[in-house]
Every structure is written in C-alpha cells, then in structure tokens.
Design a protein around this motif. Structure first.
Motif, PDB file in Angstrom:
ATOM      1  N   PRO A 381       0.833  -1.214   0.000  1.00  0.00           N
ATOM      2  CA  PRO A 381       0.000   0.000   0.000  1.00  0.00           C
ATOM      3  C   PRO A 381       0.863   1.258   0.000  1.00  0.00           C
ATOM      4  O   PRO A 381       2.012   1.244   0.437  1.00  0.00           O
ATOM      5  CB  PRO A 381      -0.800  -0.125   1.294  1.00  0.00           C
ATOM      6  N   VAL A 382       0.266   2.314  -0.465  1.00  0.00           N
ATOM      7  CA  VAL A 382       0.960   3.593  -0.565  1.00  0.00           C
ATOM      8  C   VAL A 382       0.182   4.626   0.238  1.00  0.00           C
ATOM      9  O   VAL A 382      -1.022   4.801   0.042  1.00  0.00           O
ATOM     10  CB  VAL A 382       1.096   4.050  -2.035  1.00  0.00           C
ATOM     11  N   PHE A 383       0.851   5.283   1.161  1.00  0.00           N
ATOM     12  CA  PHE A 383       0.225   6.353   1.932  1.00  0.00           C
ATOM     13  C   PHE A 383       0.124   7.603   1.070  1.00  0.00           C
ATOM     14  O   PHE A 383       0.903   7.819   0.135  1.00  0.00           O
ATOM     15  CB  PHE A 383       1.038   6.650   3.187  1.00  0.00           C
ATOM     16  N   SER A 384      -0.829   8.411   1.418  1.00  0.00           N
ATOM     17  CA  SER A 384      -1.032   9.639   0.649  1.00  0.00           C
ATOM     18  C   SER A 384       0.057  10.669   0.913  1.00  0.00           C
ATOM     19  O   SER A 384       0.235  11.590   0.111  1.00  0.00           O
ATOM     20  CB  SER A 384      -2.406  10.242   0.983  1.00  0.00           C
ATOM     21  N   LYS A 385       0.787  10.515   2.012  1.00  0.00           N
ATOM     22  CA  LYS A 385       1.863  11.444   2.337  1.00  0.00           C
ATOM     23  C   LYS A 385       3.093  10.647   2.748  1.00  0.00           C
ATOM     24  O   LYS A 385       2.993   9.510   3.199  1.00  0.00           O
ATOM     25  CB  LYS A 385       1.457  12.389   3.486  1.00  0.00           C
ATOM     26  N   LEU A 386       4.242  11.270   2.585  1.00  0.00           N
ATOM     27  CA  LEU A 386       5.479  10.637   3.018  1.00  0.00           C
ATOM     28  C   LEU A 386       5.632  10.653   4.530  1.00  0.00           C
ATOM     29  O   LEU A 386       6.332   9.815   5.097  1.00  0.00           O
ATOM     30  CB  LEU A 386       6.692  11.332   2.378  1.00  0.00           C
ATOM     31  N   ALA A 387       4.987  11.585   5.192  1.00  0.00           N
ATOM     32  CA  ALA A 387       5.002  11.681   6.655  1.00  0.00           C
ATOM     33  C   ALA A 387       3.766  12.451   7.086  1.00  0.00           C
ATOM     34  O   ALA A 387       3.233  13.284   6.336  1.00  0.00           O
ATOM     35  CB  ALA A 387       6.276  12.361   7.161  1.00  0.00           C
ATOM     36  N   THR A 433       5.715   5.308  13.995  1.00  0.00           N
ATOM     37  CA  THR A 433       5.618   4.643  12.695  1.00  0.00           C
ATOM     38  C   THR A 433       4.224   4.093  12.509  1.00  0.00           C
ATOM     39  O   THR A 433       3.707   3.388  13.385  1.00  0.00           O
ATOM     40  CB  THR A 433       6.654   3.513  12.579  1.00  0.00           C
ATOM     41  N   LEU A 434       3.640   4.418  11.367  1.00  0.00           N
ATOM     42  CA  LEU A 434       2.311   3.928  11.026  1.00  0.00           C
ATOM     43  C   LEU A 434       2.456   2.881   9.929  1.00  0.00           C
ATOM     44  O   LEU A 434       3.174   3.082   8.963  1.00  0.00           O
ATOM     45  CB  LEU A 434       1.428   5.084  10.534  1.00  0.00           C
ATOM     46  N   ILE A 435       1.794   1.726  10.114  1.00  0.00           N
ATOM     47  CA  ILE A 435       1.912   0.599   9.190  1.00  0.00           C
ATOM     48  C   ILE A 435       0.560   0.331   8.543  1.00  0.00           C
ATOM     49  O   ILE A 435      -0.462   0.276   9.228  1.00  0.00           O
ATOM     50  CB  ILE A 435       2.391  -0.671   9.920  1.00  0.00           C
ATOM     51  N   ALA A 436       0.575   0.175   7.239  1.00  0.00           N
ATOM     52  CA  ALA A 436      -0.626  -0.224   6.497  1.00  0.00           C
ATOM     53  C   ALA A 436      -0.288  -1.445   5.667  1.00  0.00           C
ATOM     54  O   ALA A 436       0.771  -1.505   5.042  1.00  0.00           O
ATOM     55  CB  ALA A 436      -1.118   0.913   5.608  1.00  0.00           C
ATOM     56  N   HIS A 437      -1.138  -2.461   5.673  1.00  0.00           N
ATOM     57  CA  HIS A 437      -0.853  -3.674   4.911  1.00  0.00           C
ATOM     58  C   HIS A 437      -2.143  -4.427   4.648  1.00  0.00           C
ATOM     59  O   HIS A 437      -3.155  -4.238   5.329  1.00  0.00           O
ATOM     60  CB  HIS A 437       0.123  -4.568   5.680  1.00  0.00           C
ATOM     61  N   TYR A 438      -2.071  -5.276   3.605  1.00  0.00           N
ATOM     62  CA  TYR A 438      -3.171  -6.202   3.355  1.00  0.00           C
ATOM     63  C   TYR A 438      -2.700  -7.640   3.440  1.00  0.00           C
ATOM     64  O   TYR A 438      -3.483  -8.572   3.375  1.00  0.00           O
ATOM     65  CB  TYR A 438      -3.822  -5.924   1.990  1.00  0.00           C
ATOM     66  N   ASN A 439      -1.411  -7.866   3.563  1.00  0.00           N
ATOM     67  CA  ASN A 439      -0.877  -9.166   3.954  1.00  0.00           C
ATOM     68  C   ASN A 439       0.475  -8.899   4.596  1.00  0.00           C
ATOM     69  O   ASN A 439       1.067  -7.843   4.405  1.00  0.00           O
ATOM     70  CB  ASN A 439      -0.759 -10.120   2.749  1.00  0.00           C
ATOM     71  N   PRO A 447       6.495   7.674   8.791  1.00  0.00           N
ATOM     72  CA  PRO A 447       6.641   8.259  10.130  1.00  0.00           C
ATOM     73  C   PRO A 447       5.427   9.119  10.471  1.00  0.00           C
ATOM     74  O   PRO A 447       4.864   9.810   9.614  1.00  0.00           O
ATOM     75  CB  PRO A 447       7.915   9.095  10.015  1.00  0.00           C
ATOM     76  N   LEU A 448       5.045   9.045  11.730  1.00  0.00           N
ATOM     77  CA  LEU A 448       3.898   9.799  12.232  1.00  0.00           C
ATOM     78  C   LEU A 448       4.382  10.656  13.390  1.00  0.00           C
ATOM     79  O   LEU A 448       4.921  10.137  14.374  1.00  0.00           O
ATOM     80  CB  LEU A 448       2.789   8.844  12.701  1.00  0.00           C
ATOM     81  N   TYR A 449       4.182  11.948  13.280  1.00  0.00           N
ATOM     82  CA  TYR A 449       4.591  12.891  14.308  1.00  0.00           C
ATOM     83  C   TYR A 449       3.341  13.475  14.948  1.00  0.00           C
ATOM     84  O   TYR A 449       2.440  13.957  14.244  1.00  0.00           O
ATOM     85  CB  TYR A 449       5.454  14.015  13.737  1.00  0.00           C
TER      86      TYR A 449
END
Length: 764
Positions: A381-387, A433-439, A447-449
């Motif tokens: 998956p791809v986040f909408s932002k780099l951070a 750190t925020l993680i998104a996955h489907y497997n 990174p999440l600030y």
C-alpha cells in the motif's frame, strides 16, 4: 691476401767530424740480401778517444699479426767500436726484451719472436747498449728507441648491444626518430680506413631507414597503423673500410613496437538494446550492461557512457565499469508500472582522451538505443503522504480523534488496506511509525509525528522564594527587591506576566509594586522611614497573572523585614531572626557558627555518656520498690470479676509477695501464659490508678527496656473507708474477713459481692 713489409735500420757510431753515408739498399723481400755498415772515417788514426757518440735513430715499424714460420726481423744495432772480433756484446732491455724481442749479442740483429697484436699493445719502448765482453763495461751509453706496431684490418665492428628495443607512436610522420645504434671498431682509426664504420639496413624496409654515418633509425613509411601491425624487427649492419669491398662487418637486431594513439572512435556492436526490470527495483539497481568496442588500448580505449536523449532521462542513469569498460544501466528513481510501462533511451559512448590531430577522422563517439520494459509486481500500500504531522491539545480527553491518514493499493482495488491495530506511540521527540498492509509481506511504513499543543493550565509563580529587608531610614519610592516569575506553560507568543498587590493589601500597604512590563516587577517603599520596634516584618501578597487564555494567576508572599542599616544601606541587625546577608557571611561569622556547632556536639556527647552511666546503677534501691512484671502480652483481662488473672491482693498488701517479687533491672526468667476468664464489670477507680502508674513508668527514663507492671499501696481519696493501709497487716487471703466491704457503700459493692461470697463458700 696480406702483404708484409720489412725494414732494417743500420745504426752507426762516429766521431764528431764530417762524415759521409751511403743510403741503405732497398729490400725486395722480408729479409735483406746484403748488409752494409756505414763506415766512419777521421783525419788522424792516432785519435783513439772520441768526445761524443753519435746515434742516428728511426722509429721501427712492425706489422701486427705476422703469420710466417721464421722470426720477424725488426732491425740491426751496430757500433763503430765493433771490430768484428767478437769483443763487443750487444744488450737489449725494455718492453718485451728477451721475450717478444731478442737481439743477436754478436751481430746486433733484433727479431720479434711472437705474433703481435696492435689492439693489445701498439707501442714498445726498448733500450740498447754495447759493452766490452771481457771487462763487462759499456763502450756506449744506453740509448732508447721505439717499436710501433702497424695496424691491419683484423677487427670487425661490434655493436654496443646485441638487441635494441625501441618504440615509436603509430601514425607518425616519415623521418620520425626511432632509436640510434652504435658500433665500435678496435682497429686504429688514424691509420687507413680499418676503423671507419658505415651503417646500412638489411631487414625492415620499407618501414624504417638508417643514417649510414650516425646509425639513427627513422620511420620511412607514412601512417603505420598499430591496429594492423604492432611489432617490427629491423636488422642493421655496420661495416668498416668505409663500406668498401673487403671490409669487415657486424650486425644487430632492433625490435620496434608501435605505441597506440587515439585514432579509433568507440563503436557499438549493435544499434539497439532491450532490458526488463520490475517496478519494485529500488534506486541504484543495475538493469543491464552495454559495451562499445574500441580498437585502441590503454587510456585511449577508455569509454564514458551517458544518456543523451529519451523518455527516461530522469528515471535511469548509466555508469562506467572502469575494469571492463562497460556501461551499466541503473534505476535512478522509483518506477511505476501503472504510470509508464516502457522507456526508450539514447545512450552515447565517447572517448575522454581525444587527440586533436585525428579529429579529421570523424567524431570519437557512438550512440545506441536502449529500450527498458517495466514489469508489474504486487506492490505494498501507498500512503497519501510521506510523513504525517498531527496536533492534539494537552487537555484532550481519552479517545479523542487526533486526525486521519489514508493509504491505497496501487495495483488494484480488490485488496482492501488494513490499518495495523497494534499501534503504540509515546509523546516524545521520537517519530512514531504507522503501518498499512493487506498481507504480512506487503506493508508500508510512514513516520507519524504527533505535536502536543500547550493549554494554559498552569498559573505563573515566583521564580524563587523572596525574603528581603528594608532599612529603617529608607526613603519613599526606593527599590528594595526585583521580582521574577516562571510558568510551566509554553504559549506560542511567549510569556507575558503582570504583577500587582493583592486587593486586600493594596489599600493600607506600606509598599507598592511596580510592573516593569518585561516579566519582572519591583517592590518600592511607600513612605519615609520604618520602625522595626513597631513592625519588624511585613508580608506582601503579590498577585502574578499571565496573558494567555484562560487567564491564570497565583498569589505569592514576599517577606520584608525592617532592619537597621549603615549609611551605605547595608543591613546591620534586625529585630526578628537573623537574615542571611545578600552578600554572604564573613569568615568570622562562619568560624563562630562552627564553634557553636562543636560546643553543641560536645554537650550532647557528655549528656549521653552521663545518661549511660546512670543506667548502669542498680534499679532497685529500696525494698519498698516492688513491681510485678507483665509476662503476657496482647491479653485482655476479665475485669474485676477475673480473680485468676492476677492477685488483686497485691494492691491491698504489697508486702505479702515480698519474697516472690521480681527484680526490675533484669528480664524475668520465666514467662507464664495468661488465663482468660469471663469479663467482669469495670472498676473505674482501680483502672484510673493503674493507667496513671502505667503512664508514669512509660515516661520514666530509668525504667527497664521491657514491659512491666508496677504495684503500689493505694489509698483512695475521699473513700468512705478512709485509709486502706490496714491491708498491709494481712499477708494471705485466708486471714481476711470481707464482710465489712458491704458497709462501705455502693463503690465497694462489687468487692463485697466477690469476696463475701468466697468466704461463705469456704464455710460451706
């Protein structure tokens, strides 16, 4: 065929008078046919003595390398004193005398016995003398003559090296210097042409030539190409006698190598290349290799690759492998199959080292087309932002929404993206750190600030505890203290404090607060003069407020003491407790304080020692000090009706247990378990007595360090029975009559019931 010439020389001795000579006969062969001596004559035969000897010398010349079977004739030595009777003897000395050269001592003929070589020794110096055979005395002084060896051409030229090695750049102009060869001849260079050497080329034409006199080899053919032929072998001849027929010669070999020049541009063996790479390739991943060929060698064959045109100028890069001179195509930026599947590049190969004189041959570079196919892969998956940066107030409630993040699958919409439920973070400077996955294998991290926003929930307060003084002779509006405040909050626009006296103290205060508008304030006097005997200490309540929302404020108290000061305003003494001088204590004051502390410590030590000595004295100082020890703990008695718990007779007559009383200065040896009996009604008078004595023993410093029960003869105050001292006359319960207790009134009714009944039981 060699021709030998022989010379003979006739020596004569004469008087210093005019003489005549006949020339030597000519020789037609190696030996003279007839020898003729020069005769000397004089005017008087009686003159037997001569004043001066006269020798006529010529240089003897002798050919080298004589090959005849007889000795080689050199010449003849003769003196006019020789009468032919054998009385004279000829002697030869010097170089080679007796070995190379011999002389006939009778006739004076000189001959060479060995084959001579001019190259070994060109000149011989000898000495000749005639002596009387009988007396051994010389008849002539010793004289010196020279034999020179005439050269013949018996040495061929020899080169200084057997093999020469040389290099010359390819494509050189005609006449370019290559190398110089040198040959030497051992023959005499001053006699004939035996040592005159001439050079010629026997092998190596038409590529090279040699100068006949100097031996310098030069190029003779234009544009000799190393790529066609690199090595040449040239044979050079050196011949003496000026190169004429019959001269001797020698040869040498010259190995000539053409060195490379950059006269060939790089060339791709094919015009188009094609490679494949997955879209997941990170930057720097090599995709493929291309190579252009260059006929040159060394640095002239070095190649630089570059991308000059195409659709992927910013997506791909090419680097040069210095060892293999290959161009490596690499990924420069992340690829996306969904955005672009094929890229076409134009790659150019060029020489970094170019010789301008060969630019007429054309550009020293070549180009080829590279086609790169991007392959699809299962992407995370791809986040909408780099951070992500989120904000939250510090007073936020639990489960308050901070913000939201989004992620999507770039491959297809069939894979729903799941947020990692086990997400933990802490409020510090470290990024979360925020993680998104489907497997588990396809996941993305960003990174999440989280920035915690300040809320004005803290009131400002004094930066320190303020305690100051004012001089009795202070003037009005005199500054006595500067106040500063701090606040735990961190407002965006910075702190801005205000200071003021509390409303309840503002009207009648002897001091005023001046706000300096820079987060400080000053305490000023309001009147002239203060009296420490009337008021020694002032407590000023100061209200400190911030400028944020909501406004927070606090009240701090400043202690102001009135003190006597000198004319400089320095504090001398105060009515109240001593105040630490702002400038610190002097050395004398510190010494006095230390002495006081030492004296106090000594006093405490002495007091403790005396008390310890007092404890060592016997605790029992009289027979009247009798106490029953408590040997049972945590036991509640049964009241006045419990006659088994302790002997209440002890309260009536302590002397009854004189023999069985325990020492109070030692621990009892035996402990008795208490007996529990039903509770009886409380006797208030006895209880108060026991509690009073127990308190006295607890506070007695001389009491033993264990629990004990002290007993005393008790006389009640205000009792109907007056004094109880008569109890001491009885030592046992059997001798007592308790019937009179019923006559003492209601206070002794309980005792009368208890002990009156006991006596009646005994009687029965």
């Amino acid at each position: 065929m060699r021709t030998y010439r022989y010379f003979f020389l006739l020596f004569w001795v004469g008087q210093p008078y005019p003489t005549f000579s006949t020339p030597l006969s000519k020789r037609t062969s190696g030996f003279p046919a007839k020898k003729r001596a020069l005769e000397l004559s004089g005017n008087s035969k009686n003159e037997l003595n001569r004043s001066k000897r006269s020798w006529m010398w010529n240089q003897f010349f002798l050919l080298e390398e004589y090959t005849g079977s007889d000795y080689q004739y050199v010449g003849k030595l003769h003196s006019d004193q020789d009468r032919g009777d054998g009385s004279l003897k000829y002697i030869l000395s010097g170089d080679g005398a007796g070995d190379l050269f011999i002389i006939n001592e009778n006739t004076g003929d000189i001959q060479a016995t060995k084959r001579l070589d001019r190259e070994e020794k060109p000149v011989y110096i000898l000495r000749a003398q005639a002596i009387n055979r009988r007396t051994g005395r010389p008849v002539e002084p010793e004289s010196e003559f020279i034999i020179k060896i005439h050269d013949i051409n018996d040495n061929e030229p020899i080169f200084t090296k057997e093999v020469y090695t040389a290099t010359v750049p390819e494509m050189s102009d005609v006449g370019t210097f290559v190398v110089q060869v040198t040959a030497t001849d051992a023959d005499d260079p001053t006699y004939g042409n035996s040592a005159k050497v001439v050079y010629s080329i026997l092998q190596g034409q038409p590529y090279f030539s040699v100068e006949s006199e100097t031996g310098i080899i030069k190029t003779a053919l234009l544009n000799m190409d190393r790529e066609n032929r690199e090595r040449y072998q040239v044979v050079i001849q050196a011949k003496d006698m000026g190169g004429q027929m019959g001269g001797l010669s020698g040869t040498t070999t010259v190995n000539i190598t053409l060195t490379d020049v950059n006269d060939n541009p790089p060339r791709f063996p094919q015009s188009t290349y094609q490679f494949k790479t997955p879209e997941s390739s990170p930057p720097g991943t090599p995709i493929g290799r291309i190579k252009a060929s260059d006929a040159d060698v060394g640095e002239n064959a070095e190649i630089e690759y570059s991308i000059t045109d195409g659709e992927g100028l910013d997506m791909f890069d090419v680097i040069t492998d210095q060892e293999t001179q290959e161009g490596i195509i690499t990924v420069k930026k992340l690829l996306d199959f969904e955005k672009k599947k094929v890229y076409t590049l134009k790659v150019e190969a060029s020489n970094p080292h170019v010789e301008p004189r060969f630019l007429y041959l054309g550009p020293f570079k070549d180009s080829a087309t590279v086609r790169i196919v991007v392959e699809d892969v299962d992407e995370p998956p791809v986040f909408s932002k780099l951070a992500y940066v989120l904000q939250i107030r510090e007073d936020a409630q639990i489960n308050t929404t901070i913000g939201s993040v989004t992620a999507q699958d770039p491959d297809a919409s069939r894979n729903p993206v799941k947020k990692d439920e086990s997400l933990f973070f802490q409020l510090d400077s470290s990024p979360l750190t925020l993680i998104a996955h489907y497997n588990p294998k396809q996941s993305s991290r960003v990174p999440l600030y989280i920035k915690v926003l300040d809320v004005n929930d803290n009131a400002p307060e004094f930066a320190e505890f303020y305690e100051t003084f004012v001089c009795e002779k202070a003037k009005a509006d005199q500054l006595i203290q500067t106040l500063r405040a701090v606040d735990k909050d961190d407002p965006y626009s910075g702190h801005k404090f205000s200071f003021a006296l509390a409303p309840e103290a503002a009207s009648g205060s002897n001091f005023t607060i001046q706000d300096n508008k820079d987060n400080t304030a000053g305490i000023l006097t309001r009147k002239n003069g203060y009296n420490r005997h009337e008021m020694s200490t002032y407590l000023l309540p100061v209200v400190i407020s911030d400028n944020d929302y909501p406004v927070q404020s606090s009240t701090g108290t400043v202690t102001v003491r009135v003190c006597a000061c000198d004319h400089h305003g320095n504090m001398q003494s105060c009515h109240a407790e001593a105040l630490i001088h702002p400038t610190g204590l002097s050395t004398g004051a510190l010494v006095a304080i230390l002495l006081c502390i030492v004296i106090l410590l000594v006093t405490v030590v002495l007091f403790a020692a005396l008390r310890r000595q007092r404890k060592k004295e016997p605790l029992i100082i009289s027979k009247e000090d009798i106490r029953d020890n408590i040997v049972s703990y945590n036991d509640e008695g049964g009241g006045e009706e419990d006659t088994q718990a302790f002997d209440i007779g002890t309260l009536r007559n302590p002397e009854a247990i004189e023999d069985s009383k325990l020492r109070r200065d030692i621990v009892p040896e035996a402990l008795f378990l208490p007996r529990r009996t039903p509770a009886a009604r409380d006797n208030t008078d006895v209880r108060d007595f026991i509690n009073q004595r127990l308190k006295e023993n607890d506070t007695d410093p001389t009491a033993p360090p264990y629990d004990s029960l002290a007993t005393y003869a008790y006389e009640g105050a205000g009792s109907v029975a007056d004094s109880l001292s008569s109890l001491e006359s009885v030592t046992t319960d059997g001798d007592q009559d308790y019937d009179y207790l019923s006559d003492w009134g209601p206070r002794f009714k309980k005792l009368a019931d208890m002990y009156g009944g006991v006596d009646s039981d005994k009687d029965s």
